[in-house]
Motif scaffolding. Sequence first.
Motif, PDB file in Angstrom:
ATOM      1  N   TRP A  46       1.001 -25.975  18.296  1.00  0.00           N
ATOM      2  CA  TRP A  46       2.582 -26.383  18.314  1.00  0.00           C
ATOM      3  C   TRP A  46       3.340 -24.991  18.916  1.00  0.00           C
ATOM      4  CZ3 TRP A  46       6.087 -24.354  13.759  1.00  0.00           C
ATOM      5  CH2 TRP A  46       7.366 -25.206  14.041  1.00  0.00           C
ATOM      6  N   VAL A  47       2.992 -23.903  18.810  1.00  0.00           N
ATOM      7  CA  VAL A  47       3.388 -22.793  19.464  1.00  0.00           C
ATOM      8  C   VAL A  47       2.656 -22.089  20.534  1.00  0.00           C
ATOM      9  CG1 VAL A  47       4.762 -22.173  17.390  1.00  0.00           C
ATOM     10  CG2 VAL A  47       2.512 -21.035  17.772  1.00  0.00           C
ATOM     11  N   SER A  48       1.997 -22.814  21.223  1.00  0.00           N
ATOM     12  CA  SER A  48       1.179 -22.140  22.185  1.00  0.00           C
ATOM     13  C   SER A  48       1.718 -21.869  23.436  1.00  0.00           C
ATOM     14  CB  SER A  48      -0.067 -23.307  22.664  1.00  0.00           C
ATOM     15  OG  SER A  48       0.483 -24.509  23.128  1.00  0.00           O
ATOM     16  N   SER A  49       2.990 -22.479  23.608  1.00  0.00           N
ATOM     17  CA  SER A  49       3.730 -22.170  24.792  1.00  0.00           C
ATOM     18  C   SER A  49       4.649 -21.014  24.634  1.00  0.00           C
ATOM     19  CB  SER A  49       4.396 -23.452  25.384  1.00  0.00           C
ATOM     20  OG  SER A  49       5.396 -23.735  24.517  1.00  0.00           O
ATOM     21  N   GLU A  50       4.837 -20.604  23.239  1.00  0.00           N
ATOM     22  CA  GLU A  50       5.893 -19.609  22.826  1.00  0.00           C
ATOM     23  C   GLU A  50       5.195 -18.368  22.401  1.00  0.00           C
ATOM     24  OE1 GLU A  50       8.350 -21.911  20.099  1.00  0.00           O
ATOM     25  OE2 GLU A  50       8.574 -23.414  21.535  1.00  0.00           O
ATOM     26  N   MET A  51       3.996 -18.385  21.721  1.00  0.00           N
ATOM     27  CA  MET A  51       3.490 -17.340  21.111  1.00  0.00           C
ATOM     28  C   MET A  51       2.283 -17.055  21.589  1.00  0.00           C
ATOM     29  SD  MET A  51       3.540 -16.432  17.232  1.00  0.00           S
ATOM     30  CE  MET A  51       2.573 -14.916  16.559  1.00  0.00           C
ATOM     31  N   PRO A  52       2.095 -15.861  21.806  1.00  0.00           N
ATOM     32  CA  PRO A  52       0.870 -15.240  22.612  1.00  0.00           C
ATOM     33  C   PRO A  52      -0.496 -15.298  21.456  1.00  0.00           C
ATOM     34  CG  PRO A  52       2.380 -13.628  22.840  1.00  0.00           C
ATOM     35  CD  PRO A  52       2.937 -14.772  21.916  1.00  0.00           C
ATOM     36  N   PRO A  53      -1.445 -16.051  21.929  1.00  0.00           N
ATOM     37  CA  PRO A  53      -2.765 -16.053  21.111  1.00  0.00           C
ATOM     38  C   PRO A  53      -3.225 -14.938  20.457  1.00  0.00           C
ATOM     39  CG  PRO A  53      -3.250 -16.010  23.541  1.00  0.00           C
ATOM     40  CD  PRO A  53      -1.778 -16.230  23.667  1.00  0.00           C
ATOM     41  N   TRP A  54      -3.222 -13.470  21.102  1.00  0.00           N
ATOM     42  CA  TRP A  54      -3.764 -12.660  20.361  1.00  0.00           C
ATOM     43  C   TRP A  54      -2.672 -12.131  19.503  1.00  0.00           C
ATOM     44  CZ3 TRP A  54      -8.513 -11.662  20.086  1.00  0.00           C
ATOM     45  CH2 TRP A  54      -9.578 -12.279  20.953  1.00  0.00           C
ATOM     46  N   ALA A  55      -1.436 -12.306  19.430  1.00  0.00           N
ATOM     47  CA  ALA A  55      -0.379 -11.838  18.427  1.00  0.00           C
ATOM     48  C   ALA A  55      -0.755 -12.882  17.113  1.00  0.00           C
ATOM     49  CB  ALA A  55       1.066 -12.070  18.890  1.00  0.00           C
ATOM     50  N   LEU A  56      -1.076 -14.013  17.683  1.00  0.00           N
ATOM     51  CA  LEU A  56      -1.379 -14.922  16.176  1.00  0.00           C
ATOM     52  C   LEU A  56      -2.480 -14.516  15.819  1.00  0.00           C
ATOM     53  CD1 LEU A  56      -0.030 -17.571  15.128  1.00  0.00           C
ATOM     54  CD2 LEU A  56      -1.470 -18.763  16.481  1.00  0.00           C
ATOM     55  N   CYS A  57      -3.417 -14.148  16.245  1.00  0.00           N
ATOM     56  CA  CYS A  57      -4.827 -13.785  15.776  1.00  0.00           C
ATOM     57  C   CYS A  57      -4.645 -12.452  15.284  1.00  0.00           C
ATOM     58  CB  CYS A  57      -5.643 -13.709  17.059  1.00  0.00           C
ATOM     59  SG  CYS A  57      -7.362 -12.924  16.475  1.00  0.00           S
ATOM     60  N   PHE A  58      -3.969 -11.514  15.674  1.00  0.00           N
ATOM     61  CA  PHE A  58      -4.074  -9.952  15.013  1.00  0.00           C
ATOM     62  C   PHE A  58      -2.987 -10.109  13.740  1.00  0.00           C
ATOM     63  CE2 PHE A  58      -1.166  -6.350  14.338  1.00  0.00           C
ATOM     64  CZ  PHE A  58      -2.190  -5.440  14.109  1.00  0.00           C
ATOM     65  N   TRP A  59      -2.050 -10.694  13.760  1.00  0.00           N
ATOM     66  CA  TRP A  59      -1.010 -11.120  12.444  1.00  0.00           C
ATOM     67  C   TRP A  59      -1.878 -11.731  11.360  1.00  0.00           C
ATOM     68  CZ3 TRP A  59       1.966  -7.260  11.624  1.00  0.00           C
ATOM     69  CH2 TRP A  59       2.695  -6.561  12.527  1.00  0.00           C
ATOM     70  N   ARG A  60      -2.576 -12.623  11.852  1.00  0.00           N
ATOM     71  CA  ARG A  60      -3.152 -13.572  10.897  1.00  0.00           C
ATOM     72  C   ARG A  60      -4.169 -13.040  10.124  1.00  0.00           C
ATOM     73  NH1 ARG A  60      -7.808 -18.200  11.163  1.00  0.00           N
ATOM     74  NH2 ARG A  60      -7.406 -19.179   9.404  1.00  0.00           N
ATOM     75  N   VAL A  61      -5.107 -12.114  10.886  1.00  0.00           N
ATOM     76  CA  VAL A  61      -6.215 -11.371   9.991  1.00  0.00           C
ATOM     77  C   VAL A  61      -5.528 -10.074   9.196  1.00  0.00           C
ATOM     78  CG1 VAL A  61      -8.004 -12.327  11.558  1.00  0.00           C
ATOM     79  CG2 VAL A  61      -6.641  -9.952  12.144  1.00  0.00           C
ATOM     80  N   LEU A  62      -4.302  -9.425   9.942  1.00  0.00           N
ATOM     81  CA  LEU A  62      -3.807  -8.476   9.266  1.00  0.00           C
ATOM     82  C   LEU A  62      -3.078  -8.711   7.853  1.00  0.00           C
ATOM     83  CD1 LEU A  62      -3.150  -5.394   9.158  1.00  0.00           C
ATOM     84  CD2 LEU A  62      -1.038  -5.866  10.483  1.00  0.00           C
ATOM     85  N   ILE A  63      -2.318  -9.986   8.066  1.00  0.00           N
ATOM     86  CA  ILE A  63      -1.716 -10.389   6.649  1.00  0.00           C
ATOM     87  C   ILE A  63      -2.836 -10.774   5.730  1.00  0.00           C
ATOM     88  CG2 ILE A  63      -0.080 -12.083   5.858  1.00  0.00           C
ATOM     89  CD1 ILE A  63       1.608 -11.924   8.632  1.00  0.00           C
ATOM     90  N   ALA A  64      -3.729 -11.546   6.140  1.00  0.00           N
ATOM     91  CA  ALA A  64      -4.892 -12.110   5.216  1.00  0.00           C
ATOM     92  C   ALA A  64      -5.504 -10.843   4.519  1.00  0.00           C
ATOM     93  CB  ALA A  64      -5.554 -12.871   5.939  1.00  0.00           C
TER      94      ALA A  64
END
Length: 323
Positions: A46-64
Motif C-alpha cells: 500500500w505504501v510502497s511508492s511512498e515509504m522506503p523498504p528499509w525504513a519499514l524493515c528497520f522500524w518494524r524490528v526495532l519497535i517489535a
Amino acid sequence: MAMNVLAVHRDTVGTEQAGGSSLAAAYSVGIFCWLLSAGVYIAAKWVSSEMPPWALCFWRVLIAFAILMPIVRRHFAEMVALARARALELLLIGGVGLAICQGMIFVGLEHADATTAGIIIALIPIITMILARLMLAEPMGRWQVIGSILAFLGIVVIIIKGSPAALMRLDFNRGELWIVAGAFCFSLYTVLLRRAKFDMNRLALLVMLLGAAVLTALPFYLFELFSDERSTLNGSGLIALAYVAIPGGAVMYYLFNRSIEALGAARAGVLLYIQTIFIAVLAYLILGEQLQRYHLEGAALIIAGLLLIILLKPKIKAEAATA
C-alpha cells in the motif's frame, strides 16, 4: 459402582472436551497470527511508492524488539550470557532471517503485487527442506524431490506470467525475484536456527534475534536516508509502519510463539499456507488486485508439490524409526 463408572465417564468426556477446546483455541491463535502477518504484505504494498523498504524493515524490528523486551525481562541474565558466548552467530542468524529477508520482500513489493508475493512465500517450507538436506544431511526421499521440482515449476510459471516467450527473453519481474531471494533467506534462517540449537526460552531468543535484525537493518536504513528522496513519513506511511511494527510485528511474533508452544513447531508451521490465502483475499479487498490465470496455474503446481512432500514421507525416516 455404576455411579463411579458414570463419574469417571463424565470426567473423561470433560477432559476431552477441555482438550479439544484448548486445541481449537491454539489453532485460532495460530490462524490469527498468520492473518496479522498477511496484513504486513498489504501494508507494505500500500505504501510502497511512498515509504522506503528499509525504513519499514528497520522500524518494524526495532519497535517489535522494544515492545517484547520487557516481557522477557526474567531471562535477561541468560540472554546476556548467550550474547557474550555466541554474538556473531546470533547476529548472522537474526540478520539474515528477520532483517535481510524482510528488506528483500519489501523491496520486491515495490515492483510485484502482494498476491504474487503470497504465493511465492508458500515456497519457504520447500526451500527449507532442500537446504536442510544440503546443510544438515536430513533425509529427502524421491517424492520430496519430485514435489520440489513441481513447486519450482510453479514459481517459474508465476514469474514468467504463464508466457514461455518471457522465459526465452529472460523477461522477469525484478520484484518477484527479490521476493524469491527473501524466501530463500528465511529458509536459510530456519535451517541455521535449527543447526545452532540455542538453549534458551523461545520468546527470549526471538527478542535477541530481533535485536540482531535491528543492527543488521540499520546500515541499509541509513544508506536509504542519505540516498532516497522518500525520507519523510506521511500519514499513510505512519499508519503502515504502526501496523507492521505492532499488530503485524510484536503481536504477531508473540502469538506465533504461543502457537508453537501449544501446537508444536510442525503443526504451527503448516498454518503458514493459510497466509497465502489471507494475502490473496486482502489484496483483492484492499488493493483491488485480481487473481490471474498464471497465479492459479502456478499455485496448483506448488500445492501439488507440497502434497507430495507432506503426505509421502521419505523411506529413510521409516527405516530409521524401525531400527
